[in-house]
Design a protein around this motif. Structure first.
Motif, PDB file in Angstrom:
ATOM      1  N   VAL A   1      -3.407  -6.404   6.837  1.00 17.54           N
ATOM      2  CA  VAL A   1      -3.220  -6.033   8.386  1.00 17.54           C
ATOM      3  C   VAL A   1      -4.337  -5.597   9.071  1.00 17.54           C
ATOM      4  CG1 VAL A   1      -1.767  -4.321   9.820  1.00 17.54           C
ATOM      5  CG2 VAL A   1      -0.945  -5.203   7.796  1.00 17.54           C
ATOM      6  N   THR A   2      -4.588  -6.509  10.250  1.00 15.61           N
ATOM      7  CA  THR A   2      -5.721  -6.251  11.100  1.00 15.61           C
ATOM      8  C   THR A   2      -5.301  -5.363  12.470  1.00 15.61           C
ATOM      9  OG1 THR A   2      -5.310  -8.183  12.472  1.00 15.61           O
ATOM     10  CG2 THR A   2      -6.822  -8.328  10.390  1.00 15.61           C
ATOM     11  N   PRO A   3      -6.326  -4.364  12.947  1.00 11.30           N
ATOM     12  CA  PRO A   3      -5.985  -4.012  14.189  1.00 11.30           C
ATOM     13  C   PRO A   3      -5.414  -4.803  15.252  1.00 11.30           C
ATOM     14  CG  PRO A   3      -8.238  -3.448  13.251  1.00 11.30           C
ATOM     15  CD  PRO A   3      -7.791  -4.289  12.397  1.00 11.30           C
ATOM     16  N   GLU A   4      -5.831  -6.033  15.189  1.00 15.34           N
ATOM     17  CA  GLU A   4      -5.305  -7.000  16.217  1.00 15.34           C
ATOM     18  C   GLU A   4      -3.914  -7.208  15.991  1.00 15.34           C
ATOM     19  OE1 GLU A   4      -8.069  -7.828  14.405  1.00 15.34           O
ATOM     20  OE2 GLU A   4      -9.563  -7.483  15.561  1.00 15.34           O
ATOM     21  N   ILE A   5      -3.321  -7.290  14.859  1.00 16.80           N
ATOM     22  CA  ILE A   5      -2.135  -7.725  14.624  1.00 16.80           C
ATOM     23  C   ILE A   5      -1.242  -6.209  15.043  1.00 16.80           C
ATOM     24  CG2 ILE A   5       0.008  -8.092  12.808  1.00 16.80           C
ATOM     25  CD1 ILE A   5      -2.338  -9.565  11.239  1.00 16.80           C
ATOM     26  N   ARG A   6      -1.890  -5.246  14.774  1.00 17.51           N
ATOM     27  CA  ARG A   6      -0.914  -3.925  15.124  1.00 17.51           C
ATOM     28  C   ARG A   6      -1.144  -4.082  16.751  1.00 17.51           C
ATOM     29  NH1 ARG A   6      -0.181  -0.219  11.265  1.00 17.51           N
ATOM     30  NH2 ARG A   6      -1.627  -0.399   9.209  1.00 17.51           N
ATOM     31  N   ALA A   7      -2.133  -4.265  17.442  1.00 17.13           N
ATOM     32  CA  ALA A   7      -1.993  -4.365  18.972  1.00 17.13           C
ATOM     33  C   ALA A   7      -1.131  -5.543  19.529  1.00 17.13           C
ATOM     34  CB  ALA A   7      -3.828  -4.807  19.444  1.00 17.13           C
TER      35      ALA A   7
ATOM     36  N   TRP B   1       6.193  -5.890  21.977  1.00 18.70           N
ATOM     37  CA  TRP B   1       7.681  -5.182  21.767  1.00 18.70           C
ATOM     38  C   TRP B   1       7.301  -3.656  21.874  1.00 18.70           C
ATOM     39  CZ3 TRP B   1       6.400  -7.963  16.574  1.00 18.70           C
ATOM     40  CH2 TRP B   1       6.702  -9.453  16.862  1.00 18.70           C
ATOM     41  N   SER B   2       6.251  -3.093  22.171  1.00 18.81           N
ATOM     42  CA  SER B   2       5.905  -1.683  22.080  1.00 18.81           C
ATOM     43  C   SER B   2       6.364  -1.079  21.073  1.00 18.81           C
ATOM     44  CB  SER B   2       6.739  -1.088  23.404  1.00 18.81           C
ATOM     45  OG  SER B   2       6.441  -1.820  24.497  1.00 18.81           O
ATOM     46  N   VAL B   3       6.143  -1.616  19.873  1.00 15.62           N
ATOM     47  CA  VAL B   3       6.615  -0.987  18.591  1.00 15.62           C
ATOM     48  C   VAL B   3       5.374  -0.606  17.632  1.00 15.62           C
ATOM     49  CG1 VAL B   3       8.852  -1.853  18.642  1.00 15.62           C
ATOM     50  CG2 VAL B   3       7.114  -2.892  17.499  1.00 15.62           C
ATOM     51  N   LYS B   4       5.685   0.206  16.665  1.00 13.82           N
ATOM     52  CA  LYS B   4       4.402   0.632  15.637  1.00 13.82           C
ATOM     53  C   LYS B   4       4.776  -0.355  14.595  1.00 13.82           C
ATOM     54  CE  LYS B   4       5.012   4.274  12.744  1.00 13.82           C
ATOM     55  NZ  LYS B   4       4.749   5.787  12.286  1.00 13.82           N
ATOM     56  N   LEU B   5       3.679  -0.747  13.898  1.00 11.76           N
ATOM     57  CA  LEU B   5       3.754  -1.422  12.602  1.00 11.76           C
ATOM     58  C   LEU B   5       3.492  -0.630  11.726  1.00 11.76           C
ATOM     59  CD1 LEU B   5       1.914  -4.982  12.219  1.00 11.76           C
ATOM     60  CD2 LEU B   5       1.922  -2.929  10.336  1.00 11.76           C
ATOM     61  N   VAL B   6       4.399  -0.690  10.596  1.00  4.81           N
ATOM     62  CA  VAL B   6       4.318   0.109   9.382  1.00  4.81           C
ATOM     63  C   VAL B   6       3.945  -0.891   7.913  1.00  4.81           C
ATOM     64  CG1 VAL B   6       5.373   1.569   7.699  1.00  4.81           C
ATOM     65  CG2 VAL B   6       5.610   2.051  10.086  1.00  4.81           C
ATOM     66  N   ASP B   7       2.686  -0.470   7.424  1.00  5.47           N
ATOM     67  CA  ASP B   7       2.373  -1.443   6.198  1.00  5.47           C
ATOM     68  C   ASP B   7       2.828  -1.086   4.773  1.00  5.47           C
ATOM     69  OD1 ASP B   7       1.369  -3.990   5.242  1.00  5.47           O
ATOM     70  OD2 ASP B   7      -0.637  -2.912   4.962  1.00  5.47           O
ATOM     71  N   ILE B   8       3.128  -1.750   4.180  1.00 10.00           N
ATOM     72  CA  ILE B   8       3.265  -1.441   2.734  1.00 10.00           C
ATOM     73  C   ILE B   8       2.216  -2.265   1.820  1.00 10.00           C
ATOM     74  CG2 ILE B   8       5.026  -1.845   0.658  1.00 10.00           C
ATOM     75  CD1 ILE B   8       7.281  -1.805   2.873  1.00 10.00           C
ATOM     76  N   TYR B   9       1.669  -1.402   0.796  1.00  7.94           N
ATOM     77  CA  TYR B   9       0.839  -2.042   0.088  1.00  7.94           C
ATOM     78  C   TYR B   9       1.475  -2.194  -1.483  1.00  7.94           C
ATOM     79  CZ  TYR B   9      -3.687  -2.975  -2.753  1.00  7.94           C
ATOM     80  OH  TYR B   9      -4.519  -3.513  -3.599  1.00  7.94           O
ATOM     81  N   SER B  10       1.830  -3.213  -1.884  1.00  8.51           N
ATOM     82  CA  SER B  10       2.470  -3.294  -2.966  1.00  8.51           C
ATOM     83  C   SER B  10       1.986  -4.562  -3.884  1.00  8.51           C
ATOM     84  CB  SER B  10       4.035  -3.355  -2.960  1.00  8.51           C
ATOM     85  OG  SER B  10       4.460  -4.373  -2.413  1.00  8.51           O
ATOM     86  N   ALA B  11       2.312  -4.650  -5.121  1.00 10.06           N
ATOM     87  CA  ALA B  11       1.889  -6.099  -5.876  1.00 10.06           C
ATOM     88  C   ALA B  11       3.035  -6.081  -7.024  1.00 10.06           C
ATOM     89  CB  ALA B  11       0.558  -6.017  -6.544  1.00 10.06           C
ATOM     90  N   GLN B  12       3.635  -7.298  -7.227  1.00 13.05           N
ATOM     91  CA  GLN B  12       4.600  -7.612  -8.272  1.00 13.05           C
ATOM     92  C   GLN B  12       4.244  -7.030  -9.353  1.00 13.05           C
ATOM     93  OE1 GLN B  12       4.382 -12.014  -6.982  1.00 13.05           O
ATOM     94  NE2 GLN B  12       6.285 -12.078  -7.218  1.00 13.05           N
ATOM     95  N   GLU B  13       3.083  -7.096  -9.876  1.00 10.06           N
ATOM     96  CA  GLU B  13       2.692  -6.510 -11.268  1.00 10.06           C
ATOM     97  C   GLU B  13       2.661  -5.100 -11.258  1.00 10.06           C
ATOM     98  OE1 GLU B  13       0.774  -8.549  -9.142  1.00 10.06           O
ATOM     99  OE2 GLU B  13      -0.997  -9.135 -10.152  1.00 10.06           O
ATOM    100  N   VAL B  14       2.657  -4.508 -10.432  1.00 16.46           N
ATOM    101  CA  VAL B  14       2.628  -2.840 -10.453  1.00 16.46           C
ATOM    102  C   VAL B  14       3.702  -2.266  -9.566  1.00 16.46           C
ATOM    103  CG1 VAL B  14       0.423  -2.956 -11.595  1.00 16.46           C
ATOM    104  CG2 VAL B  14       0.565  -2.497  -8.944  1.00 16.46           C
ATOM    105  N   GLY B  15       4.084  -2.694  -8.681  1.00 15.45           N
ATOM    106  CA  GLY B  15       5.327  -2.226  -7.607  1.00 15.45           C
ATOM    107  C   GLY B  15       4.516  -1.649  -6.693  1.00 15.45           C
TER     108      GLY B  15
END
Ligand code: ZN
Length: 454
Positions: free
Chosen positions: A250-256, A262-276
């Motif tokens: 996720v880049t600051p540009e995508i958040r912007a 849509w005037s909304v916040k972006l909430v990111d998740i950092y996960s991986a199939q191997e470790v959840g």
């Protein structure tokens, strides 16, 4: 102020009871874990580390006895996890690589798994980064996946009665009565709407307008594309309250872009199939908290030393509950920036940013590597520049793949070239290649920048 731990009443399994609820066994187990996580998130780092170490010791003892690869490694190093085990012993274990997991003798898999961990479930990575990694999980690792899915929802105080839309790699499109089977045992949610990521952006927007969801979860690059499409065509998604991203940087540009569209916040998740689940975005900040009850994360510099706050290093993950294919000090291939303590009060370690993979780094002719800024996101006319992707072919040559709404004029191309070279900070030879559309990798991911020499 700390939010209420359980802002919902779980489904009750006993006839004639709705409140207080008496959940069936799977829901009760999920909620029991959640109850603990509500407390452990506030523990001081030393207390978290102590309990992590106790769990790690269980994993290492098991791995030594039941996993040929670790048996071999621990024996040759004279390492006995039973005796006086401490953190210095742990960081002496060599890193687990993708090559270790791809060994034809499957030496990284357990020869037996504790019965109480449930069935062994074979899995593999998407292959978006080359040869897929095959590994095993268990019903227990699946359970932990569900536990952290629920924590993520609770952290961000989502309204469980709302409608949730998901656009990602899926076997097919679907409308479902709930958000996710991962949550069903513990929470009754509103409906879920699911669309395949292969769908064209304009059609995704049509679908979103029709579904009118409260929440949307998809890949970050897709959020950026949807947001820019909405801005350009003046399309509103009035019910949308928040957007979530998975699987990509996720880049600051995508958040912007999401705020502007849509005037909304972006909430990111950092996960991986191997470790959840590896890290979740802090409910109050844009950085991430490592999910220490699930994984131990080390961020290491070029010499294998732990990075200090502000430094970027490679992410090494140990999954604490997978006894079928133990991931012990797994070099997952991502880079992240270490953060300092968080003002929210959670003791879970902080990652400021998740940067992507080594192959997403630009290599300069002097051998220096850096995270590239291409300038394309700042290009004045996003309508014209629909998609872009950079592929570094050699130390001096970069292929710039462009999907444009119409052919660029010579003047526009020269202007874009200047913008790119200024952003990259080195006079690379740029080779423009025009395409109808830039496709995602087999795993559904999209990379703006790939270096074939990194
Ligand atoms: Zn925080």
């Amino acid at each position: 102020m700390r939010p209420a731990a359980f802002p919902f009443v779980p489904p009750s399994a006993i006839a004639g009871t709705v409140w207080p609820a008496i959940p069936a066994a799977p829901g009760a187990a999920l909620l029991a874990l959640q109850f603990q996580l509500e407390h452990t998130q506030w523990w001081p780092p030393e207390r978290l580390a102590r309990h992590q170490l106790a769990q790690l010791q269980q994993l290492l003892i098991y791995a030594r006895d039941a996993v040929p690869l670790y048996h071999e490694r621990f024996s040759s190093a004279g390492f006995d996890p039973r005796a006086d085990f401490g953190y210095p012993d742990f960081v002496g274990i060599p890193l687990l690589t993708r090559a270790d997991l791809q060994r034809p003798d499957n030496a990284a898999n357990s020869t037996r798994v504790p019965e109480s961990h449930g069935k062994v479930i074979a899995a593999q990575t998407s292959g978006s980064s080359g040869t897929p990694v095959r590994f095993n999980g268990t019903e227990l690792t699946q359970f932990f996946w569900n536990v952290f899915t629920l924590r993520e929802q609770l952290w961000h105080r989502r309204d469980f009665a709302a409608k949730y839309a998901v656009i990602r790699t899926l076997p097919g499109d679907a409308l479902m009565p709930s958000w996710s089977p991962a949550l069903d045992a513990a929470v009754a949610t509103g409906p879920g709407a699911f669309l395949r990521i292969e769908t064209d952006v304009a059609r995704q927007i049509e679908w979103l307008r029709k579904q009118d969801p409260d929440y949307l979860l998809t890949y970050a690059s897709n959020l950026g594309a949807l947001a820019r499409h909405c801005i350009e065509h003046r399309i509103a998604l009035p019910r949308l309250r928040e957007v979530g991203s998975i699987g990509e940087v996720v880049t600051p540009e995508i958040r912007a872009d999401c705020r502007n569209a849509w005037s909304v916040k972006l909430v990111d998740i950092y996960s991986a199939q191997e470790v959840g689940y590896i890290a979740l975005q802090c409910p109050e900040h844009e950085h991430y908290h490592v999910q220490s009850e699930n994984v131990l994360v080390e961020v290491l510099d070029g010499e294998g030393r732990p990075c200090v706050p502000g430094e970027v290093g490679r992410v090494v993950v140990t999954a604490m509950h997978n006894f079928a294919t133990p991931f012990i000090r797994y070099d997952i291939g991502d880079y992240a920036e270490v953060g300092a303590g968080c003002p929210c009060g959670r003791g879970l370690p902080v990652l400021n940013r998740v940067m992507g993979r080594r192959r997403n780094m630009l290599v300069l002719p002097n051998g220096e590597r850096r995270w590239p800024v291409t300038g394309c996101r700042e290009y004045a006319d996003p309508w014209l520049l629909r998609q872009f992707q950079f592929v570094q072919k050699s130390l001096n040559d970069i292929e710039v793949r462009l999907a444009t709404s119409r052919p660029l004029t010579a003047q526009e191309e020269a202007g874009l070239k200047e913008l790119i070279l200024g952003s990259l900070g080195h006079p690379f030879r740029l080779h423009f290649v025009y395409c109808e559309r830039i496709e995602r990798s087999p795993g559904g991911k999209y990379e703006d920048f790939k270096s074939e020499i990194a």
